[in-house]
Design a protein around this motif. Sequence first.
Motif, PDB file in Angstrom:
ATOM      1  N   VAL A 287      15.011  79.402  -6.390  1.00 13.32           N
ATOM      2  CA  VAL A 287      16.065  79.899  -6.033  1.00 13.32           C
ATOM      3  C   VAL A 287      16.327  80.637  -5.091  1.00 13.32           C
ATOM      4  O   VAL A 287      15.163  81.107  -4.901  1.00 13.32           O
ATOM      5  CB  VAL A 287      17.337  80.237  -6.381  1.00 13.32           C
ATOM      6  N   SER A 288      17.348  80.708  -4.237  1.00 15.71           N
ATOM      7  CA  SER A 288      18.072  82.221  -3.179  1.00 15.71           C
ATOM      8  C   SER A 288      19.379  82.393  -3.622  1.00 15.71           C
ATOM      9  O   SER A 288      20.460  81.490  -3.740  1.00 15.71           O
ATOM     10  CB  SER A 288      18.083  81.303  -1.950  1.00 15.71           C
ATOM     11  N   VAL A 289      19.491  84.055  -3.494  1.00 20.37           N
ATOM     12  CA  VAL A 289      20.375  84.625  -4.341  1.00 20.37           C
ATOM     13  C   VAL A 289      20.439  85.737  -3.689  1.00 20.37           C
ATOM     14  O   VAL A 289      19.861  86.438  -3.478  1.00 20.37           O
ATOM     15  CB  VAL A 289      19.983  85.324  -6.186  1.00 20.37           C
ATOM     16  N   LYS A 290      21.727  86.023  -2.356  1.00 26.61           N
ATOM     17  CA  LYS A 290      22.233  86.370  -1.662  1.00 26.61           C
ATOM     18  C   LYS A 290      21.000  85.911  -0.265  1.00 26.61           C
ATOM     19  O   LYS A 290      20.579  87.764   0.277  1.00 26.61           O
ATOM     20  CB  LYS A 290      22.103  87.911  -1.633  1.00 26.61           C
ATOM     21  N   ARG A 296      13.672  79.924 -10.899  1.00 26.03           N
ATOM     22  CA  ARG A 296      14.769  79.665 -11.755  1.00 26.03           C
ATOM     23  C   ARG A 296      13.635  79.902 -12.868  1.00 26.03           C
ATOM     24  O   ARG A 296      13.090  78.414 -13.844  1.00 26.03           O
ATOM     25  CB  ARG A 296      15.933  79.430 -11.584  1.00 26.03           C
ATOM     26  N   ASP A 373      17.169  84.134 -13.059  1.00 29.80           N
ATOM     27  CA  ASP A 373      17.100  84.361 -11.767  1.00 29.80           C
ATOM     28  C   ASP A 373      16.387  85.343 -11.381  1.00 29.80           C
ATOM     29  O   ASP A 373      16.347  86.497 -10.953  1.00 29.80           O
ATOM     30  CB  ASP A 373      17.423  83.640 -10.290  1.00 29.80           C
ATOM     31  N   HIS A 375      13.080  87.871  -8.967  1.00 31.96           N
ATOM     32  CA  HIS A 375      12.443  87.982  -7.981  1.00 31.96           C
ATOM     33  C   HIS A 375      10.477  87.762  -7.946  1.00 31.96           C
ATOM     34  O   HIS A 375      10.457  88.951  -9.771  1.00 31.96           O
ATOM     35  CB  HIS A 375      12.159  89.602  -7.326  1.00 31.96           C
ATOM     36  N   LEU A 382      18.063  88.561 -10.335  1.00 27.63           N
ATOM     37  CA  LEU A 382      18.524  88.672  -9.088  1.00 27.63           C
ATOM     38  C   LEU A 382      19.928  87.898  -9.574  1.00 27.63           C
ATOM     39  O   LEU A 382      21.330  87.958  -9.109  1.00 27.63           O
ATOM     40  CB  LEU A 382      17.882  87.452  -8.091  1.00 27.63           C
ATOM     41  N   GLN A 383      20.161  87.442 -10.602  1.00 21.26           N
ATOM     42  CA  GLN A 383      21.007  86.238 -11.138  1.00 21.26           C
ATOM     43  C   GLN A 383      20.543  86.119 -12.434  1.00 21.26           C
ATOM     44  O   GLN A 383      19.575  85.364 -12.807  1.00 21.26           O
ATOM     45  CB  GLN A 383      21.726  85.488 -10.468  1.00 21.26           C
ATOM     46  N   SER A 419      26.728  87.489 -17.938  1.00 13.10           N
ATOM     47  CA  SER A 419      26.594  87.179 -16.421  1.00 13.10           C
ATOM     48  C   SER A 419      26.525  88.767 -15.254  1.00 13.10           C
ATOM     49  O   SER A 419      27.211  89.319 -15.633  1.00 13.10           O
ATOM     50  CB  SER A 419      27.208  86.215 -15.611  1.00 13.10           C
ATOM     51  N   VAL A 421      25.074  89.305 -11.292  1.00 10.72           N
ATOM     52  CA  VAL A 421      24.126  89.205 -10.376  1.00 10.72           C
ATOM     53  C   VAL A 421      23.897  90.236  -9.490  1.00 10.72           C
ATOM     54  O   VAL A 421      24.706  91.097  -9.255  1.00 10.72           O
ATOM     55  CB  VAL A 421      25.460  88.416  -8.960  1.00 10.72           C
TER      56      VAL A 421
END
Length: 481
Positions: A287-290, A296, A373, A375, A382-383, A419, A421
């Motif tokens: 995945v990619s977050v920001k 994930r 999620d 890194h 990350l999320q 949740s 982020v």
Amino acid sequence: MPLKSCCIYTTGVFSILFLILGISLVLSNVFPHFLQSVVEKEIVLKNGTVAFKAWENPPAPIYMQFYFFNVTNPLEVLDGDRPAVVEVGPYTYREYRPMEQVNFHSNGTKVAAVNTKTYIFEPNMSRGPESELIRTVNIPAVSVMDKFKDDFIMSNLISSYMRATDTGLFTTRTVGQLLWGYEDSLLKALRAFQPDLDDIFGLFYKTNATNDGDYVFFTGQENYKDFARVDTWNGESNLTWWTSDECNMINGTNGASFHPVINKDETLYMFSSDLCRSLYAVFEEDVSVKGIPGYRFSPPSEVFANMTVNPANTGFCVPTGNCMGSGLLNVSVCKQGAPIIMSSPHFYQADEKYINDVFGMRPSKELHQTTIDIHPLTGIVLQAAKRLQINVYVEKHSTFSQTGNVRTVVFPVLYLNESVVIDDTSAKVLKSVVTEENVVDNIPFMLIGVGIIVGVVFMFLMCRQKLPESTEAERQPLLSS
């Protein structure tokens, strides 16, 4: 050898050396291993480190959303019809969860703390105020009826009181009351027989501005994989609720932090006091977050599978041999005997039977799956989205007319979505780490590229090199006329 030829051949030698060095570094993974070793030493729970600061007081905003299931056909349910519910929500709260009473011991290899959680209502992120009314299962009444169903005298006394006070299988309360507590008349009446009984009921009663127990964590000083791993909870290294040693194990972190240098083949373990058990997650996708790449992880269906699918879950059958279907967890043993059943929202990943038993269930992977999620190099979250559903086991009791002809059903009450982020400031810092990581990882390929370029230059120079001109004597014919 002329100087020009010497330079050309030196170029060729350098080309070969660059290629050999670059390929050797790629095959040996020297730079990635070096970077990982640096990160492993840096990410440790120790005063003054960035990791400790983020662990002690998470910078990213955390939100808790509650979705209730409003019962639309209570009379029909008592007549034996299938329950029909409508999802109502979200009711959103900002969650603050600092680590408090932090105390290092065992030469800095362990740290004790309590994780105090406070919830502040966010009206602008909610569908309505906390004063909105919800019709749902009367959990105190169901719990009391379940407890005294085999006691003829008490069941008759309680049933008579319930009829006199018009207490039934369903109740209508505000969102705030259902979450944080209200005085229940039935529980208050029972205090005459059990003085230690609390007459306040709420699904999250006594969980606001409080903690879930005393933790001792490993700091990761001795082994990076032990970073933030739970050593003991409330002074114990194992649980006592379940019927097998494996199910009673306290494994992994508390789900808020993870060790650095994570690979896709890993299994991430977490202990959840909400579920009264440990669970695990496995890699699902990139995945990619920001703009930050991550892995994930999510709990597979085997985590809550029936013992016939996953024999390791046999210990979660309580009492022994009393097993729920796949996707459900009976937590009555750790909820003061209340018939509470946990699941994923809308019975996601549960047996089809539970979905069909209640009209209004629409399980969706996108909306109802728990995900994390991460890194992979730093282990920073990350999320994440923790999604759980609270259900009540409802059945007909012949000694209580209040249950009518109700079907035996796992009745959904609400589900939560907790949740987070990563915040923009932390994301900016992590992006610089990602850039440095990419540069370090690509050094061997840069050397290979330089080797190829130098090799091309060498070939070009070789092609341009001219043969030396012949002498006058060499130009004379071999035989003169």
